[in-house]
Design a protein around this motif. Structure first.
Motif, PDB file in Angstrom:
ATOM      1  N   GLU A  51       1.046  -1.251  -0.133  1.00 25.75           N
ATOM      2  CA  GLU A  51       0.203   0.076  -0.038  1.00 25.75           C
ATOM      3  C   GLU A  51       1.395   1.452   0.079  1.00 25.75           C
ATOM      4  N   TYR A  53       0.323   5.426  -0.174  1.00 25.18           N
ATOM      5  CA  TYR A  53      -0.082   6.599   0.638  1.00 25.18           C
ATOM      6  C   TYR A  53       0.414   8.058   0.740  1.00 25.18           C
ATOM      7  N   ASP A  54       0.258   9.250  -0.561  1.00 25.49           N
ATOM      8  CA  ASP A  54       0.576  10.029  -0.687  1.00 25.49           C
ATOM      9  C   ASP A  54      -0.207  11.799  -0.044  1.00 25.49           C
ATOM     10  N   TRP A  55       0.232  12.229   0.079  1.00 28.29           N
ATOM     11  CA  TRP A  55       0.234  13.712   0.585  1.00 28.29           C
ATOM     12  C   TRP A  55       0.455  15.284  -0.080  1.00 28.29           C
ATOM     13  N   LYS A  64      -3.477  14.516   3.068  1.00 27.74           N
ATOM     14  CA  LYS A  64      -3.794  12.798   2.310  1.00 27.74           C
ATOM     15  C   LYS A  64      -4.563  12.707   1.053  1.00 27.74           C
ATOM     16  N   THR A  66      -4.394  10.329  -1.716  1.00 26.64           N
ATOM     17  CA  THR A  66      -4.559   9.589  -2.642  1.00 26.64           C
ATOM     18  C   THR A  66      -3.900   8.198  -1.924  1.00 26.64           C
ATOM     19  N   ASN A  67      -4.707   6.913  -2.130  1.00 28.01           N
ATOM     20  CA  ASN A  67      -4.179   5.864  -0.907  1.00 28.01           C
ATOM     21  C   ASN A  67      -4.246   4.238  -2.599  1.00 28.01           C
ATOM     22  N   ILE A  97      -8.688   9.827  -1.753  1.00 26.84           N
ATOM     23  CA  ILE A  97      -9.119   9.895   0.031  1.00 26.84           C
ATOM     24  C   ILE A  97      -9.540  11.214  -0.513  1.00 26.84           C
TER      25      ILE A  97
END
Length: 292
Positions: A51, A53-55, A64, A66-67, A97
């Motif tokens: 997984e 996650y992007d900020w 935050k 996307t995932n 997100i």
């Protein structure tokens, strides 16, 4: 006999203009858990789940956005001295997100990648191959025709239905220079379309002196020759048709082909290892297509 592993990567990059975070700032966290056989000397098998996650910047802070979730497997066949194979199959699901700070379209994609090396006849024939098959989303291509000074363009307009409307299918490449009054310009587009891609890189080396005995006449004649062949093909289509997608010899005018690139290079060497002189004869063929 089984290894359970965990990997993660975390980056936090902040760039400031005076005391304010600028748009180049970003942060991500990527983690992966996997199961694999523990003996590295044998053929390897790994199942994993990953997984990310992007900020991105949201006013004064990073938020935050996307995932992405990616299950997959890896296979490495290394025990056989004549055949080595690496295979990777991955499925990726991207979700948004916070759509207010990310314009990326959520997508599901699948990638299948195969790389193998094969030796035959004491290494006289050696081949190295890379094959990739996948799917994903791409921006839809859109364009318009703009009028320019007379003779400075490429296209001309013919109002075939006499409705005084400049329709896209009424523009043609001008035969005479004084009629070339329009150019084609791409326009921004937020629509995404499904595409399927295929890539093949194939190298084959042929070394006769490793195959034929030097004590025989044919061996003494062929030992001076060496041949290398490299084939590369890339293709994208908007419909899943395996016969068209994986065949590099398919008709270029097929309407589902969005992009295609075929390259062939063959080199025949004579006296290749000599420090005094050698001869190389090269043949190259190229074929490229882009849907504009």
């Amino acid at each position: 006999k089984i290894k359970i592993g965990f990997k993660d990567i975390h980056e936090n990059n902040l760039f400031y203009t005076l005391d304010t975070i600028n748009n180049n700032s970003y942060r991500f966290y990527d983690w992966k858990v996997y199961l694999a056989n523990i003996d590295s000397t044998k053929n390897r098998l790994q199942f994993y789940y990953q997984e990310r996650y992007d900020w991105f910047k949201n006013q004064l802070f990073l938020k935050k956005a996307t995932n992405a979730k990616s299950p997959g497997l890896k296979i490495n066949l290394i025990k056989n001295k004549k055949l080595k194979l690496n295979y990777n199959l991955a499925y990726r699901s991207l979700s948004i997100i916070d759509s207010t700070i990310s314009s990326i379209t959520p997508e599901n994609s699948l990638t299948s990648r195969l790389n193998y090396q094969f030796r035959l006849l004491n290494g006289g024939i050696y081949t190295n191959s890379f094959i990739e098959l996948g799917s994903g989303l791409e921006l839809e291509k859109e364009f318009i025709y703009l009028e320019v000074a007379s003779g400075q363009g490429v296209y001309t307009w013919n109002d075939y239905n006499n409705n005084q409307v400049k329709e896209l299918n009424e523009f043609e490449i001008a035969i005479f220079a004084d009629q070339a009054n329009y150019i084609k310009v791409f326009t921004p587009n937020n629509n995404y379309i499904k595409v399927y891609n295929f890539q093949l890189n194939q190298n084959i080396n042929f070394d006769p002196k490793r195959i034929f005995s030097q004590e025989k006449l044919i061996g003494r004649l062929l030992k001076y020759f060496y041949n290398q062949t490299a084939v590369s093909t890339q293709k994208k289509t908007n419909n899943l048709d395996f016969k068209i997608l994986i065949n590099p010899l398919v008709d270029n005018d097929n309407p589902i082909i969005q992009q295609m690139s075929n390259n062939l290079r063959n080199s025949i060497f004579f006296n290749r290892s000599s420090s005094k002189y050698s001869v190389e004869y090269v043949t190259q063929l190229f074929a490229n297509k882009n849907l504009l």
